[in-house]
Design a protein around this motif. Structure first.
Motif, PDB file in Angstrom:
ATOM      1  N   ARG A 206      -4.586   5.378  -3.636  1.00  0.00           N
ATOM      2  CA  ARG A 206      -5.750   5.241  -2.898  1.00  0.00           C
ATOM      3  C   ARG A 206      -7.045   5.236  -4.206  1.00  0.00           C
ATOM      4  O   ARG A 206      -7.918   4.347  -4.207  1.00  0.00           O
ATOM      5  N   ASP A 207      -6.986   6.087  -5.203  1.00  0.00           N
ATOM      6  CA  ASP A 207      -7.945   6.263  -6.195  1.00  0.00           C
ATOM      7  C   ASP A 207      -7.569   5.101  -7.213  1.00  0.00           C
ATOM      8  O   ASP A 207      -8.871   4.622  -7.565  1.00  0.00           O
ATOM      9  N   GLU A 210      -9.529   1.894  -5.093  1.00  0.00           N
ATOM     10  CA  GLU A 210     -10.898   2.183  -5.129  1.00  0.00           C
ATOM     11  C   GLU A 210     -11.548   1.964  -6.239  1.00  0.00           C
ATOM     12  O   GLU A 210     -12.678   1.391  -6.503  1.00  0.00           O
ATOM     13  N   PRO A 214     -12.070  -3.147  -5.358  1.00  0.00           N
ATOM     14  CA  PRO A 214     -13.197  -2.796  -4.167  1.00  0.00           C
ATOM     15  C   PRO A 214     -13.150  -3.905  -3.352  1.00  0.00           C
ATOM     16  O   PRO A 214     -13.466  -3.783  -2.216  1.00  0.00           O
TER      17      PRO A 214
END
Length: 339
Positions: A206-207, A210, A214
């Motif tokens: 997830r990190d 993100e 984006p």
């Protein structure tokens, strides 16, 4: 001449009677320095019997693994056996015990029991207070413990052997972000959401997405819990509603079912698919171009590293770094570099 008794030797050596008995009868499970103390006391007391050599007994090491029928744990069990066989029975006696991941109480009890009869313990366990308590119990008895594959942060252990699970998730995220340059939705399928390894993999993935991509929308995590029926149900529900799925990351098992569902929705060629372990299933999926990447933990490296660190500690008193000594390199596998 006064008869030499176990009680006399125990007092001279500063150990218990049971320890003297174990040393003289070569039952193992006693540290070298303690063996030396008992033998020195026996010689000084003039004990009239053939004494064992100081380093004659094989190290008694117990490995606790998950009884889950997954490729990684089956392979780990085999690799530990191979390492022990290569070292020889005079060097090490390896005891392998399989415990269900859903029974931490049972695992904790067995760890404590093992600390009474083994020289060292290697354990795969999850983040439960009772497991931490069992590891502290071992430390207080002077029995070294190495945690394996899944980290137990700040536990009382000699060190941890395994990959960096958070980094593994970030690696999967990096592969996804570099491969999917147009907008779309990414699905994450997680194994047991209460297990540290899966939590770390999802967080890393997830990190990275993100941070680096984006333009990619992350669907909420599908908690498959390593249960085939649940994985199929959750994935079918999402794919029926969303026609712009361009990537899927699976942290656990169920790859065969996931592949079939992707084919059913004609996504097997257009959806970038990333998972873990080079098993017979993932190998076949890579060969048939239904899987793009698998991140392999290298079971052989886990076994050899854990055993060698344990022996170095037992024989030389070596104090490893908690993480760096037992770090296992993750391997990114594609259809082109399988071996």
């Amino acid at each position: 001449m006064k008869k030499v008794t176990l009680e006399m030797l125990a007092e001279k050596a500063g150990v218990g009677i049971a320890t003297v008995d174990r040393v003289l009868n070569e039952r193992g499970g006693v540290k070298p320095e303690t063996v030396r103390k008992v033998l020195i006391a026996a010689r000084a007391a003039g004990l009239q019997r053939l004494l064992p050599e100081e380093n004659s007994h094989p190290w008694q090491i117990e490995v606790f693994l998950s009884s889950l029928e997954s490729f990684f744990f089956r392979q780990l069990a085999k690799e530990f056996a191979l390492v022990a066989n290569n070292l020889g029975y005079r060097k090490i006696t390896l005891h392998r015990t399989l415990v269900p991941e859903s029974e931490p109480d049972k695992l904790a009890k067995k760890i404590k029991q093992s600390s009474n009869i083994r020289d060292g313990i290697i354990v795969f366990g999850h983040n439960y207070p009772i497991i931490y308590e069992a590891l502290t119990y071992c430390m207080e008895k002077g029995v070294p413990v190495i945690t394996l594959a899944t980290d137990l942060p700040n536990a009382n252990r000699l060190c941890h052997v395994g990959i960096n699970q958070y980094q593994a998730g970030r690696t999967a995220g990096l592969l996804m972000s570099k491969s999917r340059t147009t907008p779309g939705t990414i699905i994450m399928v997680s194994g047991r959401v209460d297990f540290h390894a899966h939590i770390q993999r999802v967080a890393g993935f997830r990190d990275m997405i993100e941070q680096r991509a984006p333009h990619l929308a992350l669907h909420e995590v599908l908690a498959g819990q390593d249960e085939p029926d649940k994985i199929r149900s959750l994935l079918n529900t999402v794919l029926k509603r969303n026609d712009n799925i361009i990537g899927l990351y699976n942290t656990g098992t169920g790859n065969s079912d996931i592949s079939k569902i992707l084919r059913h929705y004609n996504l097997d060629k257009s959806c970038l698919y990333i998972t873990h372990e080079l098993s017979s299933v993932t190998r076949q999926l890579l060969e048939s171009d239904q899987l793009d990447y698998t991140l392999d933990q290298n079971a052989h490296h886990h076994a050899t590293s854990a055993i060698h660190i344990m022996l170095r500690h037992l024989e030389q008193g070596y104090k490893p770094d908690t993480y760096s000594d037992g770090n296992v390199d993750l391997r990114i596998v594609t259809s082109e570099n399988m071996s």
